[in-house]
Write a protein that holds these residues in place. Structure first.
Motif, PDB file in Angstrom:
ATOM      1  N   PHE A 487       1.280  -1.151  -0.265  1.00  0.00           N
ATOM      2  CA  PHE A 487       0.186   0.285   0.232  1.00  0.00           C
ATOM      3  C   PHE A 487       0.726   1.224   0.189  1.00  0.00           C
ATOM      4  O   PHE A 487       1.889   1.169   0.625  1.00  0.00           O
ATOM      5  CB  PHE A 487      -0.498  -0.109   1.641  1.00  0.00           C
ATOM      6  N   GLY A 488       0.774   2.071  -1.089  1.00  0.00           N
ATOM      7  CA  GLY A 488       1.386   3.424  -0.402  1.00  0.00           C
ATOM      8  C   GLY A 488       2.994   3.344  -0.995  1.00  0.00           C
ATOM      9  O   GLY A 488       3.252   4.224  -0.468  1.00  0.00           O
ATOM     10  N   GLY A 489       3.359   2.116  -2.284  1.00  0.00           N
ATOM     11  CA  GLY A 489       4.551   2.067  -2.217  1.00  0.00           C
ATOM     12  C   GLY A 489       5.430   1.024  -1.106  1.00  0.00           C
ATOM     13  O   GLY A 489       6.836   1.654  -0.707  1.00  0.00           O
ATOM     14  N   LYS A 490       4.756   0.923  -0.363  1.00  0.00           N
ATOM     15  CA  LYS A 490       5.238   0.114   1.408  1.00  0.00           C
ATOM     16  C   LYS A 490       4.667  -1.162   1.399  1.00  0.00           C
ATOM     17  O   LYS A 490       3.458  -1.039   1.238  1.00  0.00           O
ATOM     18  CB  LYS A 490       4.769   1.006   2.334  1.00  0.00           C
ATOM     19  N   LEU A 491       5.811  -2.110   1.867  1.00  0.00           N
ATOM     20  CA  LEU A 491       5.430  -3.744   1.648  1.00  0.00           C
ATOM     21  C   LEU A 491       4.751  -3.814   3.680  1.00  0.00           C
ATOM     22  O   LEU A 491       5.468  -3.296   5.062  1.00  0.00           O
ATOM     23  CB  LEU A 491       6.148  -4.639   2.000  1.00  0.00           C
ATOM     24  N   TYR A 492       3.404  -4.076   4.001  1.00  0.00           N
ATOM     25  CA  TYR A 492       3.685  -4.090   5.302  1.00  0.00           C
ATOM     26  C   TYR A 492       3.186  -5.727   5.620  1.00  0.00           C
ATOM     27  O   TYR A 492       2.413  -6.813   5.129  1.00  0.00           O
ATOM     28  CB  TYR A 492       1.448  -3.276   5.312  1.00  0.00           C
ATOM     29  N   VAL A 493       4.098  -6.256   6.861  1.00  0.00           N
ATOM     30  CA  VAL A 493       4.031  -7.305   7.164  1.00  0.00           C
ATOM     31  C   VAL A 493       3.717  -7.568   8.991  1.00  0.00           C
ATOM     32  O   VAL A 493       3.868  -6.786   9.406  1.00  0.00           O
ATOM     33  CB  VAL A 493       5.339  -7.680   7.201  1.00  0.00           C
ATOM     34  N   LEU A 494       2.435  -8.302   8.630  1.00  0.00           N
ATOM     35  CA  LEU A 494       1.933  -8.480   9.705  1.00  0.00           C
ATOM     36  C   LEU A 494       2.119  -9.856  10.390  1.00  0.00           C
ATOM     37  O   LEU A 494       1.849 -10.706   9.651  1.00  0.00           O
ATOM     38  CB  LEU A 494       0.908  -8.086   9.739  1.00  0.00           C
ATOM     39  N   GLY A 495       2.220 -10.154  11.540  1.00  0.00           N
ATOM     40  CA  GLY A 495       1.981 -11.523  12.446  1.00  0.00           C
ATOM     41  C   GLY A 495       2.718 -12.176  11.768  1.00  0.00           C
ATOM     42  O   GLY A 495       3.900 -12.456  12.076  1.00  0.00           O
ATOM     43  N   GLY A 496       2.174 -13.760  11.527  1.00  0.00           N
ATOM     44  CA  GLY A 496       2.459 -15.247  11.800  1.00  0.00           C
ATOM     45  C   GLY A 496       3.643 -15.424  12.819  1.00  0.00           C
ATOM     46  O   GLY A 496       3.019 -15.020  14.057  1.00  0.00           O
ATOM     47  N   TYR A 497       4.300 -16.045  12.284  1.00  0.00           N
ATOM     48  CA  TYR A 497       5.010 -17.186  13.967  1.00  0.00           C
ATOM     49  C   TYR A 497       6.891 -16.495  13.830  1.00  0.00           C
ATOM     50  O   TYR A 497       7.244 -17.173  12.696  1.00  0.00           O
ATOM     51  CB  TYR A 497       5.142 -18.462  13.850  1.00  0.00           C
ATOM     52  N   THR A 498       7.253 -16.246  14.797  1.00  0.00           N
ATOM     53  CA  THR A 498       8.416 -16.265  14.658  1.00  0.00           C
ATOM     54  C   THR A 498       8.894 -17.561  16.114  1.00  0.00           C
ATOM     55  O   THR A 498       8.788 -18.237  16.987  1.00  0.00           O
ATOM     56  CB  THR A 498       9.326 -15.139  15.638  1.00  0.00           C
ATOM     57  N   ALA A 499      10.482 -17.972  15.180  1.00  0.00           N
ATOM     58  CA  ALA A 499      11.269 -18.845  16.699  1.00  0.00           C
ATOM     59  C   ALA A 499      11.388 -18.461  18.311  1.00  0.00           C
ATOM     60  O   ALA A 499      11.368 -18.005  18.566  1.00  0.00           O
ATOM     61  CB  ALA A 499      13.335 -18.896  16.107  1.00  0.00           C
ATOM     62  N   GLY A 505      13.202 -25.557  15.969  1.00  0.00           N
ATOM     63  CA  GLY A 505      11.783 -26.194  15.491  1.00  0.00           C
ATOM     64  C   GLY A 505      10.499 -25.234  16.399  1.00  0.00           C
ATOM     65  O   GLY A 505       9.693 -25.679  15.685  1.00  0.00           O
ATOM     66  N   LEU A 506      10.614 -25.081  16.940  1.00  0.00           N
ATOM     67  CA  LEU A 506       9.795 -24.720  18.259  1.00  0.00           C
ATOM     68  C   LEU A 506       8.971 -22.968  17.998  1.00  0.00           C
ATOM     69  O   LEU A 506      10.434 -22.233  17.577  1.00  0.00           O
ATOM     70  CB  LEU A 506      10.003 -24.594  19.561  1.00  0.00           C
ATOM     71  N   VAL A 507       8.524 -22.209  17.366  1.00  0.00           N
ATOM     72  CA  VAL A 507       7.958 -21.031  17.191  1.00  0.00           C
ATOM     73  C   VAL A 507       6.449 -20.440  18.517  1.00  0.00           C
ATOM     74  O   VAL A 507       5.997 -21.447  18.825  1.00  0.00           O
ATOM     75  CB  VAL A 507       7.397 -21.364  15.970  1.00  0.00           C
ATOM     76  N   LYS A 508       6.517 -19.408  18.328  1.00  0.00           N
ATOM     77  CA  LYS A 508       5.277 -18.848  18.798  1.00  0.00           C
ATOM     78  C   LYS A 508       4.993 -17.409  18.221  1.00  0.00           C
ATOM     79  O   LYS A 508       5.136 -17.038  16.869  1.00  0.00           O
ATOM     80  CB  LYS A 508       6.456 -18.293  20.125  1.00  0.00           C
ATOM     81  N   ASP A 509       3.713 -16.361  17.847  1.00  0.00           N
ATOM     82  CA  ASP A 509       2.856 -16.039  17.622  1.00  0.00           C
ATOM     83  C   ASP A 509       4.065 -15.032  17.643  1.00  0.00           C
ATOM     84  O   ASP A 509       4.767 -14.448  18.464  1.00  0.00           O
ATOM     85  CB  ASP A 509       1.588 -15.018  18.880  1.00  0.00           C
ATOM     86  N   CYS A 510       4.394 -14.189  16.478  1.00  0.00           N
ATOM     87  CA  CYS A 510       4.870 -12.724  16.579  1.00  0.00           C
ATOM     88  C   CYS A 510       4.065 -11.987  16.364  1.00  0.00           C
ATOM     89  O   CYS A 510       3.912 -11.569  15.632  1.00  0.00           O
ATOM     90  CB  CYS A 510       5.841 -13.187  14.261  1.00  0.00           C
ATOM     91  N   ASP A 511       4.811 -10.903  17.240  1.00  0.00           N
ATOM     92  CA  ASP A 511       3.913  -9.465  17.573  1.00  0.00           C
ATOM     93  C   ASP A 511       4.454  -8.657  17.312  1.00  0.00           C
ATOM     94  O   ASP A 511       3.928  -7.744  16.748  1.00  0.00           O
ATOM     95  CB  ASP A 511       3.085  -9.480  18.933  1.00  0.00           C
ATOM     96  N   VAL A 512       5.922  -8.508  15.965  1.00  0.00           N
ATOM     97  CA  VAL A 512       6.062  -8.105  15.723  1.00  0.00           C
ATOM     98  C   VAL A 512       5.736  -7.451  14.075  1.00  0.00           C
ATOM     99  O   VAL A 512       5.980  -8.187  13.901  1.00  0.00           O
ATOM    100  CB  VAL A 512       7.798  -7.999  15.820  1.00  0.00           C
ATOM    101  N   ASN A 513       5.705  -5.903  13.914  1.00  0.00           N
ATOM    102  CA  ASN A 513       4.874  -5.843  13.021  1.00  0.00           C
ATOM    103  C   ASN A 513       6.220  -4.964  12.270  1.00  0.00           C
ATOM    104  O   ASN A 513       6.780  -4.026  12.923  1.00  0.00           O
ATOM    105  CB  ASN A 513       3.832  -5.164  12.323  1.00  0.00           C
ATOM    106  N   GLU A 514       6.135  -4.822  11.031  1.00  0.00           N
ATOM    107  CA  GLU A 514       6.980  -3.688   9.727  1.00  0.00           C
ATOM    108  C   GLU A 514       6.761  -3.089   8.565  1.00  0.00           C
ATOM    109  O   GLU A 514       5.956  -4.366   8.375  1.00  0.00           O
ATOM    110  CB  GLU A 514       8.664  -4.421  10.369  1.00  0.00           C
ATOM    111  N   ILE A 515       7.160  -2.509   7.882  1.00  0.00           N
ATOM    112  CA  ILE A 515       7.112  -2.211   6.639  1.00  0.00           C
ATOM    113  C   ILE A 515       8.516  -2.096   5.856  1.00  0.00           C
ATOM    114  O   ILE A 515       8.982  -2.154   7.134  1.00  0.00           O
ATOM    115  CB  ILE A 515       6.265  -0.902   6.936  1.00  0.00           C
ATOM    116  N   PHE A 516       8.088  -1.645   4.862  1.00  0.00           N
ATOM    117  CA  PHE A 516       9.519  -2.331   3.858  1.00  0.00           C
ATOM    118  C   PHE A 516       9.237  -1.447   2.696  1.00  0.00           C
ATOM    119  O   PHE A 516       8.007  -0.852   2.186  1.00  0.00           O
ATOM    120  CB  PHE A 516       9.669  -3.570   3.275  1.00  0.00           C
ATOM    121  N   ASN A 517      10.140  -0.121   2.746  1.00  0.00           N
ATOM    122  CA  ASN A 517      10.261   1.038   2.083  1.00  0.00           C
ATOM    123  C   ASN A 517      10.272   0.639   0.887  1.00  0.00           C
ATOM    124  O   ASN A 517      11.176   0.478   0.289  1.00  0.00           O
ATOM    125  CB  ASN A 517      10.541   2.367   2.273  1.00  0.00           C
ATOM    126  N   LEU A 518       9.614   0.586   0.210  1.00  0.00           N
ATOM    127  CA  LEU A 518      10.965   0.074  -1.767  1.00  0.00           C
ATOM    128  C   LEU A 518      11.363   1.218  -2.506  1.00  0.00           C
ATOM    129  O   LEU A 518      12.047   0.581  -3.154  1.00  0.00           O
ATOM    130  CB  LEU A 518       8.786   0.060  -2.718  1.00  0.00           C
TER     131      LEU A 518
END
Length: 599
Positions: A487-499, A505-518
């Motif tokens: 959206f608007g020249g940026k990539l919004y990355v939300l949620g998922g799992y992190t180590a 091999g075990l994961v937990k909910d990822c509460d860190v969110n970030e955007i990539f400026n193209l």
């Protein structure tokens, strides 16, 4: 004889019998506060009309409590007591209002309606103005459409024309199937309805038949008007057999024949339909909504197909729910991935009941609410990334499992709808699954996923026409099963799992969110996901500067959103259980759709 309509705050009735001569409305909230004085001597004389020749006798206690205009400041003393003059209205307009002040009901006479609405506007009585609006919609507007629209503009009834056409659309199926009074339907009402975007349950072929009956009622006068009306029929949403049944009288109009032939060609190539845009391809009343697709949590998920719609213009945390018949999907929908081209949803891959990866692909038509199988992928896969451009679908990586054999994939495929064919394009340099992908700015972007057994933070880009993936700066955290939205020249990355720390091999909910400026090629962290949201699912939908997503809280699934302008999370509606995917489509659904959490 008068038809009685009992009225609460919302005025809603079935389509009226337009032959009635009077209509009685009852205000259920009305309270007779001074009923004890009704049979006592009247002490207020009311003169109405420009010449003040008509007069009414009433009780000051009753009328002063009913409206401020009867207060002492407006009255003057006459020879026989208090008097008041209303020269701006007529006796015919004041009579029903006078009755309402005493008894809480009102008779509406179509012949005297203009005078009533003038008096109601003069006194600014909200309930009576609502009655007038309702009467215009259900009883008056069909016969005197143009004059009704003029009245609505004159008395400030905002949105009345749209409401009038919408009301006509709701009853059109019933009218078209019955012996409608075709003499009463003016051309401008039909034209406004057909040119607009109003919901109706009437199939398009039934609307065409309605128009033909309307024309045949007065063929000599109406035939010359038919071309303009028929030009607004949406032939492309008819069934093929309906197109074949259109009479030669209609097809003798060259413009209509050309449109019908084009519609036949359109319907004959289902996969290519997703590339066509325009109102003539859409269901009447279709509007952009977040569509949540789900299946009952039963042993056979394919036998229960449920859609829930979230209107972005409705701030209430509610959904409209529509239950459909069997979907016909061979795969477990919860394991499939999905993307959209045009107004069609594509679901691909996943596992069958035996846990074997599948290559099947299905196309969901938002007009018919049905799935159609299209060409399958070259490679069976599950747990892969999937995204779309305006006219292509891409699948990246994933897992292929057959019996006891499981392999991770690096292959990338592109679906070409006009050929109904998948083509292999440049593969990833290494196998990966559960990543996220998005297409924008003439390039395919892929982030995260699982390599070996651990989530990764990588970000890759494949420019159109390139034979090599480019490495981009890594995300701030390793993640898999996340969402990525442009959206608007940026990539919004939300949620998922992190180590999980120190737990291979075990994961937990990822509460860190970030955007990539193209443009700057930099990552920036944004608001963390609230802990109460639990796990965020990977599928998202963008509407009106908000990213809509599903999240799982103690097995209950909610449709929440992230406001990209305010950088805030917004808690939305509880949907239910067994729900995994959300997207955006233009959907037509009845306003009476059940509003409730899914079972």
């Amino acid at each position: 004889m008068a038809a009685t309509v009992v009225v609460d705050k919302k005025l809603a009735v079935d389509f009226p019998d337009v032959t009635e001569t009077k209509f009685k409305y009852i205000d259920k909230s009305f309270v007779k506060k001074h009923e004890d004085v009704y049979n006592t001597k009247k002490d207020l004389k009311i003169f109405v009309g420009s010449a003040a020749k008509a007069s009414f006798l009433g009780h000051k206690a009753v009328l002063q409590d009913a409206h401020e205009f009867f207060g002492n400041s407006f009255c003057k003393e006459g020879e026989e007591g208090s008097e008041i003059y209303f020269k701006e209205i007529t006796a015919y307009g004041f009579t029903p209002i006078f009755e309402y002040f005493y008894h809480g009901y009102i008779y509406v006479d179509p012949e005297l309606f203009t005078e009533l609405i003038e008096a109601a506007s003069f006194f600014k009585i909200e309930w009576i103005l609502d009655v007038c609006r309702h009467f215009m919609l259900h009883f008056y507007g069909v016969i005197k459409y143009s004059y009704t629209i003029e009245l609505a503009e004159r008395f400030g009834f905002e949105g009345f024309k749209e409401e009038m056409c919408g009301t006509f659309g709701l009853f059109l199926a019933k009218l078209a199937k019955g012996d409608a009074p075709f003499k009463d339907y003016p051309e401008d009402l039909l034209s406004d309805f057909l040119q607009g975007n109003y919901y109706t349950e009437a199939p398009e072929f039934l609307i065409l038949q309605f128009l033909i009956k309307w024309m045949n009622y007065d063929k000599k006068e109406r035939e010359r008007k038919m071309l303009s009306l028929l030009s607004n029929i949406r032939y492309h949403i008819m069934k093929p057999e309906n197109l074949n049944n259109i009479s030669e009288d209609i097809l003798s109009m060259s413009d209509i024949r050309k449109e019908v032939e084009d519609a036949k060609l359109y319907l004959s190539n289902v996969p290519q339909q997703c590339l066509k845009k325009g109102i003539k391809y859409a269901s009447r009343g279709a509007k952009e909504v977040a569509i949540v697709s789900a299946f009952h949590d039963t042993s056979d998920r394919s036998e229960s197909n449920i859609l829930a719609y979230k209107d972005p213009n409705n701030d209430e945390p509610t959904l409209s729910v529509e239950e459909l018949g069997p979907s016909g999907l061979k795969a477990d929908y919860t394991t499939m991935n999905q993307a959209c081209i045009g107004n069609f949803l594509f679901a691909a891959g996943g596992y069958d009941k035996a846990g074997t990866s599948l290559s099947c692909v299905y196309m969901f038509d938002a007009r018919t609410k049905k799935w159609t199988e299209v060409a399958g992928m070259i490679q069976a896969r599950a747990s892969f990334a999937m995204c779309n451009s305006k006219d292509r679908i891409y699948v990246i990586g994933g897992v292929c499992k057959e019996a006891d054999d499981e392999k991770f994939l690096s292959t990338v495929e592109m679906y070409v709808p006009e050929e109904n064919k998948w083509k292999a394009i440049t593969s990833l340099e290494s196998s990966c699954f559960n990543q996220a992908a998005v297409y924008c700015s003439d390039a395919l972007y892929v982030t995260g996923g699982i390599f070996d057994v651990e989530p990764i933070a990588s970000a890759l880009c494949l420019q159109d026409g390139s034979s090599k993936w480019t490495m981009l700066p890594k995300m701030s955290v390793c993640r898999q099963g996340h969402s990525m939205t442009e959206f608007g020249g940026k990539l919004y990355v939300l949620g998922g799992y992190t180590a999980k720390p120190n737990s291979q091999g075990l994961v937990k909910d990822c509460d860190v969110n970030e955007i990539f400026n193209l443009k700057t090629k930099q990552w920036t962290t944004i608001t963390r996901t609230p802990k109460r949201y639990g796990h965020l699912y990977r599928h998202t939908a963008i509407m009106q500067n908000k990213i809509y997503f599903l999240c799982n809280i103690d097995s209950d699934v909610y449709l929440n959103s992230f406001d990209m302008e305010s950088n805030e999370f917004i808690t939305g509606a509880l949907i239910g259980r067994g729900v995994h995917k959300v997207g955006v489509l233009q959907v037509a659904y009845p306003p009476t759709c059940l509003i409730t959490p899914l079972p």
